[in-house]
Scaffold this motif. Structure first.
Motif, PDB file in Angstrom:
ATOM      1  N   GLU A 182       0.830  -1.206   0.000  1.00 13.60           N
ATOM      2  CA  GLU A 182       0.000   0.000   0.000  1.00 13.60           C
ATOM      3  C   GLU A 182       0.865   1.257   0.000  1.00 13.60           C
ATOM      4  OE1 GLU A 182      -4.005  -0.696   2.431  1.00 13.60           O
ATOM      5  OE2 GLU A 182      -2.271  -1.577   3.433  1.00 13.60           O
ATOM      6  N   GLN A 183       1.936   1.239   0.770  1.00 13.23           N
ATOM      7  CA  GLN A 183       2.842   2.384   0.781  1.00 13.23           C
ATOM      8  C   GLN A 183       3.462   2.601  -0.601  1.00 13.23           C
ATOM      9  OE1 GLN A 183       5.643   2.503   4.143  1.00 13.23           O
ATOM     10  NE2 GLN A 183       4.319   1.089   5.252  1.00 13.23           N
ATOM     11  N   ASP A 184       3.849   1.501  -1.247  1.00 16.11           N
ATOM     12  CA  ASP A 184       4.433   1.585  -2.582  1.00 16.11           C
ATOM     13  C   ASP A 184       3.411   2.119  -3.585  1.00 16.11           C
ATOM     14  OD1 ASP A 184       6.528   1.161  -4.499  1.00 16.11           O
ATOM     15  OD2 ASP A 184       5.476  -0.632  -5.177  1.00 16.11           O
ATOM     16  N   LEU A 185       2.179   1.639  -3.480  1.00 13.79           N
ATOM     17  CA  LEU A 185       1.109   2.087  -4.374  1.00 13.79           C
ATOM     18  C   LEU A 185       0.855   3.582  -4.225  1.00 13.79           C
ATOM     19  CD1 LEU A 185      -1.261   1.458  -6.335  1.00 13.79           C
ATOM     20  CD2 LEU A 185      -2.646   0.988  -4.310  1.00 13.79           C
ATOM     21  N   LEU A 209      -6.552  -5.860  -2.509  1.00  9.25           N
ATOM     22  CA  LEU A 209      -5.213  -6.389  -2.757  1.00  9.25           C
ATOM     23  C   LEU A 209      -5.219  -7.913  -2.841  1.00  9.25           C
ATOM     24  CD1 LEU A 209      -3.203  -4.047  -0.362  1.00  9.25           C
ATOM     25  CD2 LEU A 209      -3.463  -3.842  -2.828  1.00  9.25           C
ATOM     26  N   VAL A 210      -6.005  -8.545  -1.992  1.00  5.63           N
ATOM     27  CA  VAL A 210      -6.056 -10.008  -1.981  1.00  5.63           C
ATOM     28  C   VAL A 210      -6.652 -10.546  -3.273  1.00  5.63           C
ATOM     29  CG1 VAL A 210      -7.023 -12.027  -0.806  1.00  5.63           C
ATOM     30  CG2 VAL A 210      -6.222 -10.071   0.541  1.00  5.63           C
ATOM     31  N   THR A 353       1.518  -1.345 -10.588  1.00  2.00           N
ATOM     32  CA  THR A 353       2.122  -1.604  -9.279  1.00  2.00           C
ATOM     33  C   THR A 353       1.723  -2.980  -8.767  1.00  2.00           C
ATOM     34  OG1 THR A 353       2.085   0.770  -8.759  1.00  2.00           O
ATOM     35  CG2 THR A 353       2.337  -0.752  -6.909  1.00  2.00           C
ATOM     36  N   LEU A 354       0.446  -3.318  -8.909  1.00  2.00           N
ATOM     37  CA  LEU A 354      -0.023  -4.637  -8.479  1.00  2.00           C
ATOM     38  C   LEU A 354       0.666  -5.746  -9.277  1.00  2.00           C
ATOM     39  CD1 LEU A 354      -3.858  -3.946  -8.165  1.00  2.00           C
ATOM     40  CD2 LEU A 354      -2.173  -4.046  -6.326  1.00  2.00           C
ATOM     41  N   THR A 355       0.756  -5.538 -10.579  1.00  8.90           N
ATOM     42  CA  THR A 355       1.386  -6.540 -11.440  1.00  8.90           C
ATOM     43  C   THR A 355       2.849  -6.750 -11.064  1.00  8.90           C
ATOM     44  OG1 THR A 355      -0.081  -5.821 -13.237  1.00  8.90           O
ATOM     45  CG2 THR A 355       1.804  -7.165 -13.838  1.00  8.90           C
TER      46      THR A 355
END
Length: 375
Positions: A182-185, A209-210, A353-355
């Motif tokens: 989350e911080q990175d996102l 996220l899950v 970011t998720l990928t």
């Protein structure tokens, strides 16, 4: 006690929404809520009119209006005013607010110029902060001194590339309670638009996220609103995950929010494609707010199965905020940016970011390690 009147405690119970007697007394002091009549024992007594007035105050406050603006709205007496005059009043108030935002943005920019320094510039930054204490800024010589300080700071930037992560460390609010992903996102979304205030508008919910991680690992379909959003996605990583990209408005000439919104309504075939969204897909909307509205309504009416994630970040001034509110209430896993802010780059950045995390850190479950609800 007068029949039909309410005590301050009964007033707060009638209004609800977390209103307390202390807040009511504060509204009296500000003049937003007129003083109530008094009983023989000097207790405040409230009528149905007071209940309606307080309900309006609460409703406006929940919509984001500040108390001083609420007072101006209520003083305009919209019940007895026609729409034209009320609209003119709101437009005047909007211009005042925007002027205040512009002034605050100038102050924020100055602070960012000082605080957003990486380690290469921090020595000069320390010298500037020390000299600022000695400058009398009201004088012309003081203003000239400030200009020299900024010139000294600016001269440092030519000696090295900027370290964006170090710069962000001095500017971002405390988000240490959030998971690493989350911080990175949040950091990457801020860097995508250059506006740190975006942090306060980013919303994730319903295990976003899950479910998105599992969907990406399974090679889910990625549905975007227009081709420019698809072009901003990390095609190499998505191909590695066997994720196929589908475009709702499949016209390469549609590249802006205005064109996307118009195209979505001008041709029925684009609206029909909403009903073809497959289960467990990830939907990425960056430009067409009505497309997001249609998707939320299709989910609500069970015309399509719930996607694994909806990244709803369209730009717009009426449909977009409404679509985002509907998304938050839909019960589907979501990522959004409240209000008018958004765009294809931000939406694509969120998915990229998720990928990246799925591929680079496939066994990371940091977002499950704290029990804080997604914000």
């Amino acid at each position: 006690m007068n029949t039909g009147c309410l005590t301050i405690k009964e007033l707060t119970e009638a209004v609800g929404s977390g209103i307390t007697p202390r807040m009511v007394r504060h509204y009296h002091q500000l003049g937003i809520l007129p003083e109530a009549m008094r009983s023989h024992g000097n207790y405040r007594l409230y009528t149905e009119k007071d209940v309606r007035r307080l309900q309006r105050i609460v409703a406006l406050k929940q919509q984001g209006f500040q108390l001083n603006h609420i007072q101006q709205l209520l003083e305009a007496e919209p019940e007895n005013d026609d729409n034209h005059n009320l609209t003119a009043h709101l437009q005047r108030q909007y211009r005042v607010v925007m002027q205040q935002i512009a002034q605050l943005r100038q102050t924020a920019s100055a602070l960012e110029g000082l605080l957003g320094r990486d380690k290469h510039c921090q020595i000069v930054q320390a010298e500037v902060l020390a000299q600022l204490k000695l400058i009398e800024v009201e004088t012309q010589s003081g203003l000239n001194g400030l200009q020299k300080l900024w010139s000294g700071l600016d001269s440092e930037v030519h000696a090295h590339p900027e370290d964006f992560q170090e710069s962000l460390q001095g500017l971002l609010p405390d988000i240490s309670h959030l998971s690493e992903i989350e911080q990175d996102l949040i950091s990457k979304l801020v860097l995508a638009c250059g506006d740190v205030s975006l942090v306060g508008f980013i919303r994730l919910g319903n295990n976003a996220l899950v479910t998105s991680k599992e969907a990406l690992k399974s090679g889910c379909e990625i549905v975007v609103d227009i081709s420019s959003v698809a072009a901003a996605l990390d095609d190499t990583r998505l191909t590695h995950l066997n994720c196929r990209i589908t475009t709702l408005i499949d016209n390469p000439h549609v590249t802006t929010a205005i064109e996307a919104e118009q195209a979505f309504w001008q041709q029925q075939k684009w609206r029909d494609k909403v009903l073809q969204i497959t289960p467990n897909s990830i939907v990425v909307i960056g430009y067409a707010p009505s497309a997001l509205l249609s998707i939320c309504e299709a989910i609500q009416h069970q015309q399509i199965s719930k996607p694994a994630l909806v990244i709803g970040m369209p730009i717009g001034f009426s449909h977009a905020p409404a679509a985002k509110r509907l998304l938050i209430q839909s019960g589907v896993p979501f990522m959004t940016i409240e209000g008018t802010l958004g765009g294809g780059l931000l939406a694509a950045t969120a998915l990229n970011t998720l990928t990246e995390w799925v591929i680079e850190k496939p066994h990371c479950h940091c977002y499950l390690q704290n029990n804080q609800p997604e914000s």
